[in-house]
Design a protein around this motif. Structure first.
Motif, PDB file in Angstrom:
ATOM      1  N   ARG A 115       0.837  -1.213   0.000  1.00  0.00           N
ATOM      2  CA  ARG A 115       0.000   0.000   0.000  1.00  0.00           C
ATOM      3  C   ARG A 115       0.868   1.256   0.000  1.00  0.00           C
ATOM      4  N   CYS A 116       1.894   1.274   0.838  1.00  0.00           N
ATOM      5  CA  CYS A 116       2.761   2.457   0.926  1.00  0.00           C
ATOM      6  C   CYS A 116       3.532   2.684  -0.381  1.00  0.00           C
ATOM      7  N   ALA A 117       4.040   1.605  -0.981  1.00  0.00           N
ATOM      8  CA  ALA A 117       4.779   1.742  -2.235  1.00  0.00           C
ATOM      9  C   ALA A 117       3.866   2.256  -3.351  1.00  0.00           C
ATOM     10  N   THR A 118       2.655   1.711  -3.416  1.00  0.00           N
ATOM     11  CA  THR A 118       1.703   2.161  -4.431  1.00  0.00           C
ATOM     12  C   THR A 118       1.340   3.621  -4.215  1.00  0.00           C
ATOM     13  N   GLN A 119       1.134   4.010  -2.955  1.00  0.00           N
ATOM     14  CA  GLN A 119       0.786   5.405  -2.661  1.00  0.00           C
ATOM     15  C   GLN A 119       1.921   6.340  -3.054  1.00  0.00           C
ATOM     16  N   ARG A 120       3.158   5.933  -2.792  1.00  0.00           N
ATOM     17  CA  ARG A 120       4.295   6.783  -3.172  1.00  0.00           C
ATOM     18  C   ARG A 120       4.388   6.927  -4.686  1.00  0.00           C
ATOM     19  N   LEU A 121       4.118   5.839  -5.419  1.00  0.00           N
ATOM     20  CA  LEU A 121       4.125   5.925  -6.886  1.00  0.00           C
ATOM     21  C   LEU A 121       3.057   6.896  -7.377  1.00  0.00           C
ATOM     22  N   ILE A 122       1.850   6.765  -6.850  1.00  0.00           N
ATOM     23  CA  ILE A 122       0.770   7.668  -7.247  1.00  0.00           C
ATOM     24  C   ILE A 122       1.161   9.114  -6.952  1.00  0.00           C
ATOM     25  N   ASP A 123       1.675   9.350  -5.747  1.00  0.00           N
ATOM     26  CA  ASP A 123       2.037  10.717  -5.370  1.00  0.00           C
ATOM     27  C   ASP A 123       3.189  11.254  -6.216  1.00  0.00           C
ATOM     28  N   HIS A 124       4.101  10.363  -6.621  1.00  0.00           N
ATOM     29  CA  HIS A 124       5.187  10.807  -7.505  1.00  0.00           C
ATOM     30  C   HIS A 124       4.616  11.417  -8.781  1.00  0.00           C
ATOM     31  N   TYR A 125       3.663  10.728  -9.396  1.00  0.00           N
ATOM     32  CA  TYR A 125       3.122  11.233 -10.659  1.00  0.00           C
ATOM     33  C   TYR A 125       2.195  12.431 -10.448  1.00  0.00           C
ATOM     34  N   VAL A 126       1.386  12.404  -9.396  1.00  0.00           N
ATOM     35  CA  VAL A 126       0.482  13.543  -9.142  1.00  0.00           C
ATOM     36  C   VAL A 126       1.288  14.816  -8.890  1.00  0.00           C
ATOM     37  N   HIS A 127       2.280  14.732  -8.011  1.00  0.00           N
ATOM     38  CA  HIS A 127       3.010  15.947  -7.628  1.00  0.00           C
ATOM     39  C   HIS A 127       4.018  16.368  -8.693  1.00  0.00           C
TER      40      HIS A 127
END
Length: 438
Positions: A115-127
Motif C-alpha cells: 500500500r505504501c509503495a503504491t501510494q508513493r508511486l501515485i504521489d510521484h506522478y500527481v506531484h
C-alpha cells in the motif's frame, strides 16, 4: 496458449511446464535469487508500477530510498536482465517479468508495504505533474489541490515550460495508467486532482478523448465526495473537452449545471464558466448570447482583479464584434486584450489574440498586417504545442492567401490544417476539405 494465459491467475502459471529446466518461473527465480536484498526489494516494488516504463525518480518513489541509493540497484537489476534501459534514463520490465515481480510482492511483502509503495508511486506522478503544470500557468483560482505527498516521494521539477511539456510527452502513458489505477481503487481525491492537473496538457495536445474520460471520472468522484467546488470545476472542464470534440449542445448543458450549483464564492472561477459558455455560443453562431456571457465574465474578472482572465474576456468580446462585422471595434477590443496578456506574460493568450487581430485586419483589407499577426500566432502556438488551434490558424492563413490570389500558398496551408485535424479526428476537418474542394 493465449486462452490458457487469459484464464491463469498470472501469465507465468500458463507457461509452467513439467520440466523444471524449461519452466520460466524457475528461470526467473534463479536470476532473482542472485540479487542482493535491496535490489530484490526494489524489483518487487517495480512490479506494482501500472505504466509501461519508469524513470529513476519513479523507482526512487516506489522504493522510498534516495536517487543515489536507487541508481546502483537499477544497474544491478539491468545486469541480471530483470529490467532493461530501453531509452536513456527509462527502464522497462517485460510483461512476464512484471507479472513475476507483482506475484513476488503479493507473496513476500505485507499489505502495508504494498500500500505504501503504491501510494508513493501515485504521489510521484500527481506531484510531478502538478509541478510541471505550473509552468503552463496553473489557474490561480483552481479549487483543486493534490493531496499531500506521502513521505519518501521524489517529485520532478522541470526548469521551464518546454521541459515541462517534454516531461508530459514522455510520461503521458504512465500518467493515464496511474489515473486509471486511482479510479479503480476509488481514490476520489486523487481522481479529481489528476483530472484537474492534466487538463491543460491534454487540451494543448488535443488528446480530447482522454480529456473527456478523465473529467467524467472526476465528475463521479466529486459527486461521491459531495464536493461542490470540485464538481463545479469538473462540469466546466468536461464542457471544455466536449466543446473541443464538437459536442457543443452537451457542453452547454454542463456549463448550465455548473452555474446551477449556485454562485461560486470566487468571482474569477464563476467568470470562467460564463466565458466558456460564451465560447460555445460563438461556435454556434448565437452572438447576442455569447456577448451577454462574455460581458458577465468580464465584470466578474474585474471584480476579482484578474488581469489575465480579463484579457481573455476582452479577446472574446473582440471576436464577437468581428463575427458581427464590426471590425474596427474588434481591433480595439483585441488590442486591449493583447496589452493585458503581454503584461502578465501569457503566451497562449497572446497567440489567440494575434489570430483575432489578424482576422480583423484581413477583413479591413490590411493584408500585410493580417499576415504578420497570423504568423506571430502560428509561431507561438507551435512553440507551445497547441495542435487544434494551430490547425485553425492555418485555415485563416489559407483564407488570406486565397483573397490575395495566392492559390498555391492557400492550398498548402489548408492541406497542413487538414492533416492536423484528421490526425485529431476532429469534425472541423470538413471545413478544410471544403476549402480544398473549392
Amino acid at each position: 496458449m493465449v486462452e490458457e494465459m487469459r484464464e491463469a491467475q498470472t501469465p507465468l502459471d500458463a507457461l509452467g511446464v513439467t520440466d523444471p529446466a524449461s519452466d520460466l518461473r524457475s528461470a526467473f527465480d534463479c536470476s532473482y535469487a542472485a540479487l542482493g536484498e535491496p535490489a530484490a526489494t526494489l524489483f518487487r516494488r517495480l512490479g506494482l508500477h501500472p505504466g509501461p516504463d519508469l524513470t529513476a525518480a519513479a523507482a526512487t518513489s516506489a522504493s522510498g530510498l534516495t536517487v543515489t541509493q536507487v541508481r546502483p540497484l537499477l544497474a544491478e537489476l539491468a545486469g541480471a536482465n530483470l529490467i532493461s534501459e530501453h531509452l536513456p534514463g527509462r527502464f522497462i520490465l517485460h510483461d512476464l517479468l512484471r507479472a513475476y515481480a507483482a506475484d513476488l510482492a503479493e507473496r513476500l511483502d505485507t499489505d502495508e508495504d504494498r500500500r505504501c509503495a503504491t501510494q508513493r508511486l501515485i504521489d510521484h506522478y500527481v506531484h510531478s505533474a502538478d509541478t510541471a503544470n505550473r509552468h503552463f500557468g496553473k489557474p490561480k483560482h483552481s479549487p483543486v489541490e493534490p493531496p499531500p505527498a506521502a513521505p519518501g516521494v521524489s517529485a520532478i521539477e522541470p526548469a521551464d515550460e518546454q521541459r515541462a511539456l517534454a516531461w508530459f510527452d514522455a510520461e503521458v502513458a504512465n500518467l493515464i495508467a496511474v489515473a486509471r489505477a486511482v479510479e479503480n481503487a476509488a481514490l476520489d481525491c486523487h481522481v479529481i486532482a489528476f483530472a484537474a492537473i492534466l487538463e491543460t496538457y491534454l487540451r494543448r495536445r488535443s488528446l480530447t478523448r482522454l480529456w473527456v474520460s478523465l473529467q467524467e471520472a472526476a465528475v463521479g468522484a466529486a459527486e461521491r465526495l459531495g464536493d461542490m467546488a470540485a464538481l463545479r470545476a469538473a462540469y466546466s472542464c468536461l464542457g471544455g473537452a466536449l466543446t473541443q470534440m464538437g459536442d457543443r449542445d452537451e457542453a452547454i448543458q454542463l456549463y448550465l449545471r455548473a452555474i446551477g450549483l449556485g454562485p461560486d464564492p470566487d468571482p474569477v472561477r464563476q467568470g470562467g464558466i460564463h466565458l466558456s459558455l460564451s465560447d460555445v455560443f460563438i461556435q454556434l453562431g448565437r452572438y447576442p448570447e455569447a456577448m451577454t456571457e462574455a460581458d458577465r465574465a468580464l465584470t466578474l474578472f474585474q471584480a476579482g482583479n484578474d488581469r489575465d482572465r480579463e484579457a481573455a474576456a476582452r479577446n472574446d468580446i473582440g471576436w464577437i464584434h468581428y463575427l458581427a462585422d464590426d471590425y474596427e471595434q474588434a481591433l480595439a477590443s483585441c488590442t486591449e486584450a493583447l496589452a493585458l496578456f503581454e503584461a502578465v506574460d501569457n503566451r497562449s493568450g497572446q497567440a489567440y489574440t494575434w489570430d483575432s487581430l489578424g482576422q480583423a485586419h484581413h477583413k479591413l483589407g490590411h493584408e500585410d498586417e493580417a499576415s504578420y499577426c497570423h504568423q506571430r500566432s502560428l509561431a507561438m502556438l507551435r512553440e507551445l504545442g497547441h495542435r487544434y488551434p494551430e490547425a485553425t490558424i492555418l485555415l485563416h492563413i489559407g483564407d488570406c492567401h486565397e483573397v490575395g490570389g495566392r492559390e498555391t500558398e492557400a492550398r498548402l496551408a489548408w492541406q497542413e490544417a487538414l492533416a492536423i485535424l484528421e490526425a485529431l479526428d476532429h469534425p472541423d476537418a470538413e471545413e478544410a476539405r471544403a476549402r480544398l474542394s473549392r
